[in-house]
Write a protein that holds these residues in place. Structure first.
Motif, mmCIF file in Angstrom:
data_model
loop_
_atom_site.group_PDB
_atom_site.id
_atom_site.type_symbol
_atom_site.label_atom_id
_atom_site.label_comp_id
_atom_site.label_asym_id
_atom_site.label_seq_id
_atom_site.Cartn_x
_atom_site.Cartn_y
_atom_site.Cartn_z
ATOM 1 N N GLN A 131 -14.577 2.684 4.707
ATOM 2 C CA GLN A 131 -13.851 2.839 2.853
ATOM 3 C C GLN A 131 -12.208 2.466 3.154
ATOM 4 N N PHE A 132 -11.362 2.604 2.959
ATOM 5 C CA PHE A 132 -10.023 1.764 2.667
ATOM 6 C C PHE A 132 -9.394 1.332 2.035
ATOM 7 N N ASP A 133 -8.408 1.970 0.925
ATOM 8 C CA ASP A 133 -7.591 0.308 -0.208
ATOM 9 C C ASP A 133 -6.246 1.460 -0.321
ATOM 10 N N PRO A 134 -5.462 1.153 0.882
ATOM 11 C CA PRO A 134 -4.118 1.705 1.306
ATOM 12 C C PRO A 134 -3.455 1.017 -0.241
ATOM 13 N N VAL A 135 -1.960 2.252 -0.996
ATOM 14 C CA VAL A 135 -0.983 1.288 -1.157
ATOM 15 C C VAL A 135 0.224 1.723 -0.584
ATOM 16 N N ASN A 136 0.847 0.884 -1.030
ATOM 17 C CA ASN A 136 2.484 1.388 0.255
ATOM 18 C C ASN A 136 3.400 2.255 -1.106
ATOM 19 N N LEU A 137 3.600 3.225 -0.768
ATOM 20 C CA LEU A 137 4.388 4.274 -1.702
ATOM 21 C C LEU A 137 5.228 3.749 -3.140
ATOM 22 N N GLY A 138 5.841 2.401 -2.269
ATOM 23 C CA GLY A 138 6.848 1.366 -2.843
ATOM 24 C C GLY A 138 8.452 2.017 -2.433
ATOM 25 N N GLU A 139 9.409 1.037 -2.890
ATOM 26 C CA GLU A 139 10.682 0.721 -2.551
ATOM 27 C C GLU A 139 11.331 2.411 -2.415
ATOM 28 N N TYR A 140 11.561 3.007 -3.671
ATOM 29 C CA TYR A 140 11.680 4.958 -3.680
ATOM 30 C C TYR A 140 11.546 5.432 -2.369
ATOM 31 N N VAL A 141 10.578 5.402 -1.452
ATOM 32 C CA VAL A 141 10.018 6.065 -0.870
ATOM 33 C C VAL A 141 10.972 5.353 0.540
ATOM 34 N N ASN A 142 10.290 3.906 0.512
ATOM 35 C CA ASN A 142 9.919 3.003 1.924
ATOM 36 C C ASN A 142 11.065 2.128 2.097
ATOM 37 N N THR A 143 11.953 2.073 2.961
ATOM 38 C CA THR A 143 12.834 1.381 3.364
ATOM 39 C C THR A 143 12.775 0.050 4.496
ATOM 40 N N ASP A 144 14.039 0.033 4.887
ATOM 41 C CA ASP A 144 13.610 -1.545 6.066
ATOM 42 C C ASP A 144 13.526 -0.915 7.261
ATOM 43 N N GLY A 145 14.126 0.858 7.415
ATOM 44 C CA GLY A 145 13.826 0.879 8.263
ATOM 45 C C GLY A 145 12.865 1.466 8.803
ATOM 46 N N ASP A 146 12.156 2.466 9.043
ATOM 47 C CA ASP A 146 10.825 4.034 9.818
ATOM 48 C C ASP A 146 10.973 4.611 9.206
ATOM 49 N N GLU A 147 9.675 5.121 8.243
ATOM 50 C CA GLU A 147 8.496 6.648 7.228
ATOM 51 C C GLU A 147 8.150 7.013 8.282
ATOM 52 N N TYR A 148 8.288 7.852 8.387
ATOM 53 C CA TYR A 148 7.659 8.330 9.334
ATOM 54 C C TYR A 148 6.759 9.943 8.064
ATOM 55 N N VAL A 149 5.740 9.799 8.331
ATOM 56 C CA VAL A 149 5.081 10.498 7.088
ATOM 57 C C VAL A 149 4.717 12.381 8.128
ATOM 58 N N THR A 171 -4.291 18.729 0.731
ATOM 59 C CA THR A 171 -5.199 20.272 1.191
ATOM 60 C C THR A 171 -6.017 20.159 0.319
ATOM 61 N N ASP A 172 -6.862 18.976 -0.881
ATOM 62 C CA ASP A 172 -8.486 19.587 -1.739
ATOM 63 C C ASP A 172 -8.241 18.171 -0.289
ATOM 64 N N GLY A 173 -8.189 17.216 0.599
ATOM 65 C CA GLY A 173 -8.574 16.427 1.048
ATOM 66 C C GLY A 173 -9.741 15.817 1.019
ATOM 67 N N LYS A 174 -8.917 14.955 -0.696
ATOM 68 C CA LYS A 174 -9.075 13.623 -1.102
ATOM 69 C C LYS A 174 -8.154 12.558 -0.447
ATOM 70 N N LYS A 175 -7.270 13.047 0.026
ATOM 71 C CA LYS A 175 -6.150 11.506 -0.149
ATOM 72 C C LYS A 175 -5.288 11.811 1.213
ATOM 73 N N ASP A 185 -7.509 6.291 -0.042
ATOM 74 C CA ASP A 185 -8.692 7.792 -0.758
ATOM 75 C C ASP A 185 -9.405 8.072 0.377
ATOM 76 N N LEU A 186 -9.797 9.237 0.828
ATOM 77 C CA LEU A 186 -9.974 9.630 2.049
ATOM 78 C C LEU A 186 -11.587 9.178 2.615
#
Length: 551
Positions: free
Chosen positions: A163-181, A402-406, A426-427
């Motif tokens: 199961q995998f339905d990813p959602v991009n965090l959007g332009e407020y977080v991601n850019t044309d550079g690299d974002e490493y969580v 922490t709750d293991g859900k995301k 959702d994990l």
């Protein structure tokens, strides 16, 4: 004597004329001299990088003999040079159909093309066949076996997606550079990550800085740099923060006091700001590079990545905080491979380790894996999180709420803003760590004497007894006790008072039989008010003791 010599010469000539058509050591897999002539012309053009003429002569050779294995092999290699994988596959397949034993080791090249084309079962078949071909070089057989393990994994994973339905965090977080969580706070209120600029500066360096985004009602707000006056102009990244948000660990690149290219540093939150960073020292840091730290929830274990000049690869290590010092780091043996491991994330449950690797069979590039702790310092074999969480692209960092859900993942798959983007999803239950109770509650009935840390035991006794009972009934949890004041008076005095009050509650728990190592106390003074300090009612709300359940 002359007749004997003449007879010998005639015999040699007869043997030469009846032998297979050869050119020095080259034996061609055709009886057609014309096809060989065209092939030689094609090979000459190919070596001169005159590819249109190469195709012209190859087509002529194959018109004469469509099963000419040498010409089919050269056509496959030319197609690879021209990045025409579909034609390369077709030419290899035609060659194997014409004469599978002409160039059997080409099965390795064909299997790689099959893998790139998601034809995993075909890769399994051709590799399984090649491994059983006699008289092949041992190095090639080992390579084929490694590829077979990859092909078998991908075939199984692709046909059994998770199961995998990813959602991009959007332009407020991601850019044309690299974002490493890097990390998500236990209460899911903030996401920390490292941003690497898309364009280099005049010195050719891409800026790296730590950012955070507030999460409000499921929305990710505009990312802000982590306020570190001493570090805003330096290259910092890969932050990990303690659950009480009082200490951070991060990597500093090219700092003056570093032992190597990158070292791990720590900073404390003091007087409403992050203190000057402190290098963890030469027990943890070396002359190579240490990076991507992750601190355990109890602050006693630090996982990080170390580069090896000998093997030219990175592995995951861990160090334990014992008697006020960090111990000599040890490798996480089961997690490390012959390739590269990176981005360790120890979930707050203390038993689930996630990391990225390009050296363990996966879907391609870096994949995310998970290990479970089976004993002190020992971990289970890594488990791939599966397809399509892992793709043919690179999944390089991964954290779990922490709750293991995301799950939050950094990947360079198509469809993002550019470079590596952060996605949330959702994990799946299979990949979830143990759920950790991170409940936060305010102890409103803990009263203190005026401007004092002395607890009013008559009023506060029942609240303290309730907390002690909760701790007794849940022997595996730990808590943070946090003291807060309003903004009246001197801020330094308020900070000291808040610490004393938190310690007073901790001591009251010890008196009730709660083990000291299950609690730690902190004071935040007038910082982090629940409501603006605009009137006495609000100030009374901000004067409080909070208890956060960690695990």
């Amino acid at each position: 004597m002359k007749k004997t010599l003449k007879s010998l010469i005639l015999l040699v000539l007869a043997l030469f004329l009846t032998a297979p058509v050869t050119s020095y050591a080259q034996t061609y897999h055709t009886k057609s001299k014309k096809a060989i002539k065209y092939y030689k012309s094609a090979k000459k053009q190919y070596d001169s990088k005159k590819y249109p003429k190469t195709i012209k002569y190859l087509d002529k050779a194959l018109d004469v003999d469509p099963k000419f294995a040498d010409a089919l092999l050269l056509k496959a290699e030319l197609s690879l040079t021209l990045h025409d994988d579909a034609q390369a596959i077709e030419s290899y397949e035609q060659m194997f159909a014409a004469d599978s034993m002409a160039y059997p080791k080409s099965a390795i090249a064909l299997s790689k093309l099959y893998l790139d084309a998601f034809r995993f079962s075909d890769a399994v078949k051709i590799l399984y066949w090649y491994i059983r071909v006699p008289n092949q070089k041992s190095a090639l057989i080992l390579q084929a076996k490694d590829l077979l393990a990859i092909a078998e994994f991908r075939d199984e994973a692709f046909n059994n997606p998770v199961q995998f339905d990813p959602v991009n965090l959007g332009e407020y977080v991601n850019t044309d550079g690299d974002e490493y969580v890097n990390q998500i706070l236990p209460d899911n209120s903030r996401l920390f990550f490292t941003r690497r600029s898309g364009e280099p500066d005049k010195q050719g360096i891409r800026e790296e800085m730590i950012y955070w985004s507030a999460i409000v009602d499921g929305e990710y707000k505009a990312a802000m740099p982590l306020e570190m006056d001493w570090g805003n102009k330096k290259r910092t990244g890969a932050l990990t923060i303690t659950p009480n948000q009082s200490k951070i660990y991060f990597v500093g690149i090219d700092f003056i006091d570093s032992y190597g290219r990158g070292d791990i540093y720590t900073s404390d939150f003091v007087d409403n700001q992050w203190s000057k960073p402190v290098n963890l020292g030469n027990i943890v840091n070396t002359s190579t590079m240490e990076s991507q730290p992750c601190i355990s929830a109890d602050g006693k274990e630090l996982y990080f990545v170390r580069y090896s000049r000998t093997y030219e690869s990175t592995d995951i290590y861990y160090s334990q905080f014992y008697q006020g010092k960090w111990t000599n780091p040890k490798p996480v043996i089961n997690a490390n491979s012959k390739g590269n491991e990176m981005s360790p994330f120890l979930h707050p449950d203390g038993n689930t380790l996630y990391f990225a690797s390009d050296g363990i069979p996966g879907m391609g590039g870096y994949d995310i894996f998970m290990c479970k702790k089976i004993d002190r310092g020992e971990w289970s074999d890594p488990v791939n999180l599966g397809y399509p969480i892992n793709s043919e692209k690179n999944e390089i960092s991964f954290v779990v709420s922490t709750d293991g859900k995301k799950g939050y993942i950094s990947t360079d798959r198509e469809g993002g803003f550019g470079g590596y983007d952060i996605y949330v999803f959702d994990l799946d239950q299979v990949d979830q760590p143990q759920e950790v109770d991170m409940r936060l509650f305010v102890m409103r009935n803990i009263n203190f004497e005026l401007e004092s840390a002395v607890i009013d035991t008559i009023v506060s006794g029942p609240e303290l007894d309730s907390l002690a009972s909760f701790m007794t009934e849940n022997p595996n949890i730990r808590i943070e006790i946090s003291g807060y004041t309003d903004n009246t008076g001197d801020s330094a005095h308020n900070k000291a008072l808040s610490i004393e009050r938190a310690e007073a509650v901790k001591n009251a728990m010890i008196e009730r039989g709660i083990e000291v190592d299950r609690m730690f106390a902190n004071g935040y003074g007038e910082n982090r008010p629940l409501v603006p300090n605009i009137n006495e009612n609000n100030r009374a709300i901000n004067r409080r003791v909070e208890v956060r359940v960690i695990y």
